[in-house]
Design a protein around this motif. Sequence first.
Motif, PDB file in Angstrom:
ATOM      1  N   THR A 171       2.896 -18.207  11.420  1.00  0.00           N
ATOM      2  CA  THR A 171       3.433 -17.861  10.102  1.00  0.00           C
ATOM      3  C   THR A 171       3.602 -19.102   9.234  1.00  0.00           C
ATOM      4  N   PHE A 172       4.094 -20.177   9.826  1.00  0.00           N
ATOM      5  CA  PHE A 172       4.317 -21.419   9.075  1.00  0.00           C
ATOM      6  C   PHE A 172       3.007 -21.972   8.519  1.00  0.00           C
ATOM      7  N   GLU A 203      14.036 -11.668  15.232  1.00  0.00           N
ATOM      8  CA  GLU A 203      14.827 -11.846  16.448  1.00  0.00           C
ATOM      9  C   GLU A 203      16.101 -11.013  16.399  1.00  0.00           C
ATOM     10  N   SER A 247      12.205  -8.266   6.716  1.00  0.00           N
ATOM     11  CA  SER A 247      11.137  -9.186   7.089  1.00  0.00           C
ATOM     12  C   SER A 247       9.882  -8.930   6.263  1.00  0.00           C
ATOM     13  N   SER A 251       5.724 -17.795  15.193  1.00  0.00           N
ATOM     14  CA  SER A 251       6.399 -18.501  14.105  1.00  0.00           C
ATOM     15  C   SER A 251       5.549 -19.655  13.585  1.00  0.00           C
ATOM     16  N   SER A 294       8.994 -19.181   7.406  1.00  0.00           N
ATOM     17  CA  SER A 294       8.766 -18.888   8.824  1.00  0.00           C
ATOM     18  C   SER A 294      10.079 -18.772   9.590  1.00  0.00           C
ATOM     19  N   ILE A 295      11.056 -19.597   9.246  1.00  0.00           N
ATOM     20  CA  ILE A 295      12.360 -19.530   9.916  1.00  0.00           C
ATOM     21  C   ILE A 295      13.072 -18.223   9.578  1.00  0.00           C
ATOM     22  N   GLN A 339       6.966 -15.669  20.821  1.00  0.00           N
ATOM     23  CA  GLN A 339       7.632 -15.547  19.526  1.00  0.00           C
ATOM     24  C   GLN A 339       7.566 -16.857  18.750  1.00  0.00           C
ATOM     25  N   ILE A 340       7.754 -17.957  19.439  1.00  0.00           N
ATOM     26  CA  ILE A 340       7.651 -19.272  18.790  1.00  0.00           C
ATOM     27  C   ILE A 340       6.222 -19.516  18.323  1.00  0.00           C
ATOM     28  N   TYR A 345      11.383 -15.363  11.362  1.00  0.00           N
ATOM     29  CA  TYR A 345      11.682 -15.432  12.799  1.00  0.00           C
ATOM     30  C   TYR A 345      13.098 -14.945  13.082  1.00  0.00           C
ATOM     31  N   GLU A 346      14.060 -15.369  12.266  1.00  0.00           N
ATOM     32  CA  GLU A 346      15.448 -14.971  12.484  1.00  0.00           C
ATOM     33  C   GLU A 346      15.635 -13.466  12.275  1.00  0.00           C
TER      34      GLU A 346
END
Length: 305
Positions: free
Chosen positions: A93-94, A156, A185, A90, A148-149, A86-87, A152-153
Amino acid sequence: QQDNVTSHGATTVAIITLEVFAGMWINAFIICVLCMGCVKKKTLNSNEKILLLLSCSRISYLCFSWVNNFLSRIYPNHFYVHSVLQILASFTTFFNYSNLWVSACLCAFYCIKIANFRNRFFIYMKVKINRMVPWLLLGSVLSALAMSIIIYEVAETAQKNNLTFTCLGNFWEATIRKDKHLYTSFFVAGFGYAASYIAVTFSALFLLFSLWRHKCKMQTNSMKDLSMEAHIRAMKSILSFLVMYSINFVCLILAIIYTKKNEIAMTLVSIYLYAFPGVHSLILIFSNPKLDKALLKILSCVKFK
Protein backbone atom coordinates in the motif's frame (compact mmCIF):
# COMPACT_ATOMS: atom_id res chain seq x y z
CA GLN A 1 -14.64 -27.08 -13.41
CA GLN A 2 -11.99 -27.16 -10.69
CA ASP A 3 -9.34 -27.77 -13.34
CA ASN A 4 -10.60 -24.77 -15.33
CA VAL A 5 -10.38 -22.55 -12.27
CA THR A 6 -6.85 -23.77 -11.53
CA SER A 7 -5.79 -23.23 -15.14
CA HIS A 8 -7.30 -19.74 -15.12
CA GLY A 9 -5.44 -18.87 -11.92
CA ALA A 10 -2.15 -20.18 -13.27
CA THR A 11 -2.57 -18.16 -16.47
CA THR A 12 -3.31 -15.03 -14.48
CA VAL A 13 -0.25 -15.52 -12.29
CA ALA A 14 1.92 -16.10 -15.38
CA ILE A 15 0.68 -12.89 -17.06
CA ILE A 16 1.11 -10.84 -13.88
CA THR A 17 4.60 -12.26 -13.32
CA LEU A 18 5.61 -11.32 -16.86
CA GLU A 19 4.27 -7.78 -16.40
CA VAL A 20 6.02 -7.42 -13.06
CA PHE A 21 9.45 -8.44 -14.32
CA ALA A 22 9.07 -6.33 -17.48
CA GLY A 23 8.08 -3.30 -15.38
CA MET A 24 10.98 -3.86 -12.98
CA TRP A 25 13.48 -4.07 -15.86
CA ILE A 26 12.12 -0.91 -17.49
CA ASN A 27 12.30 1.08 -14.26
CA ALA A 28 15.71 -0.40 -13.44
CA PHE A 29 16.92 0.91 -16.82
CA ILE A 30 15.75 4.43 -15.87
CA ILE A 31 17.54 4.20 -12.53
CA CYS A 32 20.78 3.00 -14.14
CA VAL A 33 20.80 5.76 -16.77
CA LEU A 34 20.05 8.48 -14.20
CA CYS A 35 22.66 7.17 -11.75
CA MET A 36 25.32 7.00 -14.47
CA GLY A 37 24.47 10.56 -15.45
CA CYS A 38 24.65 11.61 -11.81
CA VAL A 39 28.13 10.07 -11.50
CA LYS A 40 29.32 11.99 -14.56
CA LYS A 41 27.68 15.34 -13.75
CA LYS A 42 27.73 14.85 -9.96
CA THR A 43 24.22 16.30 -9.83
CA LEU A 44 20.63 15.60 -10.78
CA ASN A 45 18.13 18.15 -12.07
CA SER A 46 14.60 18.32 -10.67
CA ASN A 47 13.06 16.21 -13.43
CA GLU A 48 15.64 13.46 -12.91
CA LYS A 49 15.06 13.47 -9.14
CA ILE A 50 11.35 12.86 -9.67
CA LEU A 51 11.99 10.14 -12.24
CA LEU A 52 14.52 8.45 -9.95
CA LEU A 53 12.16 8.32 -6.98
CA LEU A 54 9.27 7.29 -9.22
CA SER A 55 11.24 4.37 -10.67
CA CYS A 56 12.39 3.24 -7.21
CA SER A 57 8.84 3.34 -5.85
CA ARG A 58 7.52 1.42 -8.86
CA ILE A 59 10.13 -1.31 -8.57
CA SER A 60 9.35 -1.65 -4.86
CA TYR A 61 5.61 -1.64 -5.50
CA LEU A 62 5.84 -4.31 -8.20
CA CYS A 63 8.07 -6.49 -6.03
CA PHE A 64 5.98 -6.30 -2.84
CA SER A 65 2.69 -6.44 -4.73
CA TRP A 66 3.71 -9.56 -6.64
CA VAL A 67 4.86 -11.34 -3.47
CA ASN A 68 1.67 -10.21 -1.72
CA ASN A 69 -0.50 -11.49 -4.58
CA PHE A 70 1.40 -14.76 -4.82
CA LEU A 71 1.17 -15.53 -1.09
CA SER A 72 -2.51 -14.57 -0.95
CA ARG A 73 -3.22 -17.17 -3.63
CA ILE A 74 -1.18 -19.89 -1.89
CA TYR A 75 -2.33 -19.16 1.69
CA PRO A 76 -5.76 -17.49 1.34
CA ASN A 77 -6.90 -18.50 4.83
CA HIS A 78 -3.74 -17.48 6.65
CA PHE A 79 -3.45 -14.18 4.79
CA TYR A 80 -5.79 -12.28 7.11
CA VAL A 81 -4.31 -13.74 10.29
CA HIS A 82 -0.55 -13.83 9.89
CA SER A 83 1.06 -10.54 10.94
CA VAL A 84 3.94 -10.89 8.45
CA LEU A 85 1.52 -11.00 5.54
CA GLN A 86 -0.35 -7.99 6.92
CA ILE A 87 2.90 -6.02 7.11
CA LEU A 88 3.71 -7.11 3.56
CA ALA A 89 0.33 -5.76 2.43
CA SER A 90 1.09 -2.48 4.23
CA PHE A 91 4.37 -2.10 2.33
CA THR A 92 2.48 -2.75 -0.90
CA THR A 93 0.00 0.00 0.00
CA PHE A 94 2.81 2.42 0.88
CA PHE A 95 4.69 1.96 -2.39
CA ASN A 96 1.44 2.07 -4.37
CA TYR A 97 0.57 5.49 -2.93
CA SER A 98 4.18 6.62 -3.41
CA ASN A 99 3.92 5.65 -7.07
CA LEU A 100 0.66 7.56 -7.51
CA TRP A 101 1.74 10.69 -5.66
CA VAL A 102 5.18 10.96 -7.25
CA SER A 103 3.50 10.52 -10.64
CA ALA A 104 1.23 13.43 -9.75
CA CYS A 105 4.30 15.47 -8.80
CA LEU A 106 5.85 14.71 -12.19
CA CYS A 107 2.72 15.95 -14.00
CA ALA A 108 2.58 19.10 -11.88
CA PHE A 109 6.28 19.71 -12.54
CA TYR A 110 5.76 19.45 -16.31
CA CYS A 111 2.81 21.81 -16.10
CA ILE A 112 4.64 24.49 -14.11
CA LYS A 113 7.88 24.30 -16.11
CA ILE A 114 6.35 24.24 -19.60
CA ALA A 115 3.01 26.06 -19.38
CA ASN A 116 3.02 29.82 -19.79
CA PHE A 117 0.61 31.93 -17.71
CA ARG A 118 0.95 35.54 -16.59
CA ASN A 119 -0.57 34.91 -13.20
CA ARG A 120 1.72 36.10 -10.37
CA PHE A 121 1.31 32.94 -8.37
CA PHE A 122 2.12 30.79 -11.39
CA ILE A 123 5.21 32.86 -12.19
CA TYR A 124 6.31 32.52 -8.57
CA MET A 125 5.83 28.76 -8.77
CA LYS A 126 7.81 28.59 -12.00
CA VAL A 127 10.74 30.39 -10.36
CA LYS A 128 10.64 28.37 -7.13
CA ILE A 129 9.68 24.94 -8.49
CA ASN A 130 13.24 23.55 -8.53
CA ARG A 131 13.63 24.33 -4.84
CA MET A 132 10.20 22.95 -4.05
CA VAL A 133 10.72 19.56 -5.76
CA PRO A 134 12.58 17.90 -2.83
CA TRP A 135 9.85 19.05 -0.44
CA LEU A 136 7.12 17.84 -2.78
CA LEU A 137 8.78 14.43 -2.99
CA LEU A 138 9.20 14.31 0.79
CA GLY A 139 5.54 15.26 1.22
CA SER A 140 4.50 12.54 -1.23
CA VAL A 141 6.44 9.89 0.67
CA LEU A 142 5.13 11.04 4.05
CA SER A 143 1.56 11.15 2.72
CA ALA A 144 1.92 7.62 1.36
CA LEU A 145 3.32 6.48 4.71
CA ALA A 146 0.43 8.08 6.61
CA MET A 147 -2.15 6.51 4.29
CA SER A 148 -0.62 3.04 4.64
CA ILE A 149 -0.52 3.33 8.43
CA ILE A 150 -4.14 4.50 8.63
CA ILE A 151 -5.38 1.70 6.39
CA TYR A 152 -3.33 -0.86 8.33
CA GLU A 153 -4.70 0.34 11.67
CA VAL A 154 -8.31 0.36 10.41
CA ALA A 155 -7.98 -3.14 8.95
CA GLU A 156 -6.31 -4.46 12.11
CA THR A 157 -9.01 -2.94 14.31
CA ALA A 158 -11.70 -4.51 12.15
CA GLN A 159 -10.04 -7.90 12.43
CA LYS A 160 -9.65 -7.66 16.22
CA ASN A 161 -13.28 -6.67 16.69
CA ASN A 162 -14.40 -9.49 14.45
CA LEU A 163 -12.36 -12.07 16.35
CA THR A 164 -13.39 -10.71 19.76
CA PHE A 165 -17.13 -10.61 19.10
CA THR A 166 -17.09 -13.95 17.33
CA CYS A 167 -15.58 -15.48 20.47
CA LEU A 168 -18.32 -13.86 22.54
CA GLY A 169 -20.94 -15.32 20.24
CA ASN A 170 -22.42 -12.05 18.95
CA PHE A 171 -21.63 -12.64 15.31
CA TRP A 172 -24.15 -10.13 13.90
CA GLU A 173 -22.71 -7.22 15.89
CA ALA A 174 -19.20 -8.30 14.91
CA THR A 175 -20.15 -8.23 11.24
CA ILE A 176 -21.64 -4.72 11.55
CA ARG A 177 -18.55 -3.36 13.31
CA LYS A 178 -16.26 -5.00 10.81
CA ASP A 179 -18.22 -3.50 7.92
CA LYS A 180 -17.98 -0.03 9.47
CA HIS A 181 -14.19 -0.32 9.76
CA LEU A 182 -13.94 -1.64 6.22
CA TYR A 183 -16.02 1.26 4.90
CA THR A 184 -13.64 3.64 6.68
CA SER A 185 -10.68 1.88 5.11
CA PHE A 186 -12.33 2.05 1.67
CA PHE A 187 -13.04 5.75 2.10
CA VAL A 188 -9.45 6.55 3.14
CA ALA A 189 -8.02 4.52 0.26
CA GLY A 190 -10.41 6.11 -2.25
CA PHE A 191 -9.59 9.60 -0.97
CA GLY A 192 -5.87 8.99 -1.54
CA TYR A 193 -6.50 7.76 -5.07
CA ALA A 194 -8.87 10.63 -5.87
CA ALA A 195 -6.52 13.34 -4.58
CA SER A 196 -3.64 12.20 -6.79
CA TYR A 197 -5.99 11.80 -9.77
CA ILE A 198 -7.33 15.35 -9.34
CA ALA A 199 -3.76 16.70 -9.27
CA VAL A 200 -2.91 14.87 -12.50
CA THR A 201 -6.14 15.98 -14.21
CA PHE A 202 -5.73 19.67 -13.38
CA SER A 203 -2.06 19.62 -14.45
CA ALA A 204 -2.98 18.10 -17.81
CA LEU A 205 -5.84 20.54 -18.38
CA PHE A 206 -3.72 23.59 -17.53
CA LEU A 207 -0.95 22.40 -19.83
CA LEU A 208 -3.46 21.72 -22.61
CA PHE A 209 -4.91 25.22 -22.26
CA SER A 210 -1.43 26.74 -22.36
CA LEU A 211 -0.63 24.80 -25.51
CA TRP A 212 -3.85 25.95 -27.15
CA ARG A 213 -3.12 29.63 -26.40
CA HIS A 214 0.48 29.35 -27.60
CA LYS A 215 -0.60 27.62 -30.79
CA CYS A 216 -3.14 30.35 -31.54
CA LYS A 217 -0.47 33.03 -31.10
CA MET A 218 1.94 31.17 -33.36
CA GLN A 219 -0.68 30.77 -36.08
CA THR A 220 -1.44 34.48 -35.90
CA ASN A 221 2.23 35.45 -36.17
CA SER A 222 2.99 32.73 -38.77
CA MET A 223 6.11 31.60 -36.93
CA LYS A 224 7.47 28.53 -35.18
CA ASP A 225 9.05 28.33 -31.78
CA LEU A 226 11.11 25.72 -29.97
CA SER A 227 8.75 25.99 -27.02
CA MET A 228 5.98 24.72 -29.29
CA GLU A 229 7.88 21.48 -29.79
CA ALA A 230 8.40 21.24 -26.05
CA HIS A 231 4.68 21.78 -25.53
CA ILE A 232 3.74 19.10 -28.03
CA ARG A 233 6.25 16.57 -26.68
CA ALA A 234 5.14 17.16 -23.10
CA MET A 235 1.47 17.07 -24.05
CA LYS A 236 1.85 13.73 -25.79
CA SER A 237 3.45 12.36 -22.66
CA ILE A 238 1.06 13.91 -20.17
CA LEU A 239 -2.12 13.23 -22.17
CA SER A 240 -1.19 9.59 -22.67
CA PHE A 241 -0.49 9.45 -18.95
CA LEU A 242 -3.85 11.12 -18.21
CA VAL A 243 -5.71 8.45 -20.18
CA MET A 244 -3.73 5.65 -18.52
CA TYR A 245 -4.06 7.26 -15.10
CA SER A 246 -7.83 7.62 -15.56
CA ILE A 247 -8.16 3.93 -16.37
CA ASN A 248 -5.84 3.11 -13.47
CA PHE A 249 -7.96 5.22 -11.11
CA VAL A 250 -11.15 3.42 -12.21
CA CYS A 251 -9.44 0.04 -11.74
CA LEU A 252 -8.26 1.00 -8.24
CA ILE A 253 -11.78 2.05 -7.24
CA LEU A 254 -13.22 -1.14 -8.71
CA ALA A 255 -10.62 -3.16 -6.81
CA ILE A 256 -11.84 -1.55 -3.58
CA ILE A 257 -15.59 -1.79 -4.15
CA TYR A 258 -16.58 -4.39 -6.68
CA THR A 259 -14.09 -6.85 -8.10
CA LYS A 260 -13.89 -9.16 -5.08
CA LYS A 261 -17.32 -10.41 -6.18
CA ASN A 262 -16.32 -11.07 -9.78
CA GLU A 263 -13.25 -13.19 -10.51
CA ILE A 264 -13.07 -12.26 -14.21
CA ALA A 265 -13.28 -8.53 -13.45
CA MET A 266 -10.67 -8.95 -10.71
CA THR A 267 -8.33 -10.65 -13.19
CA LEU A 268 -8.68 -7.88 -15.79
CA VAL A 269 -8.22 -5.16 -13.18
CA SER A 270 -5.12 -6.88 -11.74
CA ILE A 271 -3.57 -7.30 -15.18
CA TYR A 272 -3.98 -3.60 -15.94
CA LEU A 273 -2.76 -2.45 -12.52
CA TYR A 274 0.41 -4.50 -12.86
CA ALA A 275 0.97 -3.31 -16.45
CA PHE A 276 0.55 0.41 -15.64
CA PRO A 277 3.95 1.07 -13.93
CA GLY A 278 5.94 -0.51 -16.76
CA VAL A 279 3.96 0.94 -19.68
CA HIS A 280 3.99 4.49 -18.33
CA SER A 281 7.69 4.28 -17.54
CA LEU A 282 8.25 3.18 -21.13
CA ILE A 283 6.37 6.28 -22.32
CA LEU A 284 8.56 8.42 -20.07
CA ILE A 285 11.67 6.88 -21.65
CA PHE A 286 10.51 7.76 -25.18
CA SER A 287 9.52 11.30 -24.13
CA ASN A 288 12.87 11.98 -22.42
CA PRO A 289 15.73 12.67 -24.91
CA LYS A 290 18.41 11.39 -22.53
CA LEU A 291 16.64 8.12 -21.74
CA ASP A 292 15.53 7.65 -25.34
CA LYS A 293 19.08 8.11 -26.60
CA ALA A 294 20.44 5.60 -24.07
CA LEU A 295 17.77 3.05 -25.02
CA LEU A 296 18.45 3.44 -28.76
CA LYS A 297 22.16 3.07 -28.10
CA ILE A 298 21.60 -0.19 -26.22
CA LEU A 299 19.23 -1.52 -28.90
CA SER A 300 21.69 -0.66 -31.66
CA CYS A 301 24.47 -2.53 -29.81
CA VAL A 302 22.22 -5.57 -29.35
CA LYS A 303 21.22 -5.47 -33.02
CA PHE A 304 24.85 -5.19 -34.11
CA LYS A 305 25.86 -8.20 -32.01
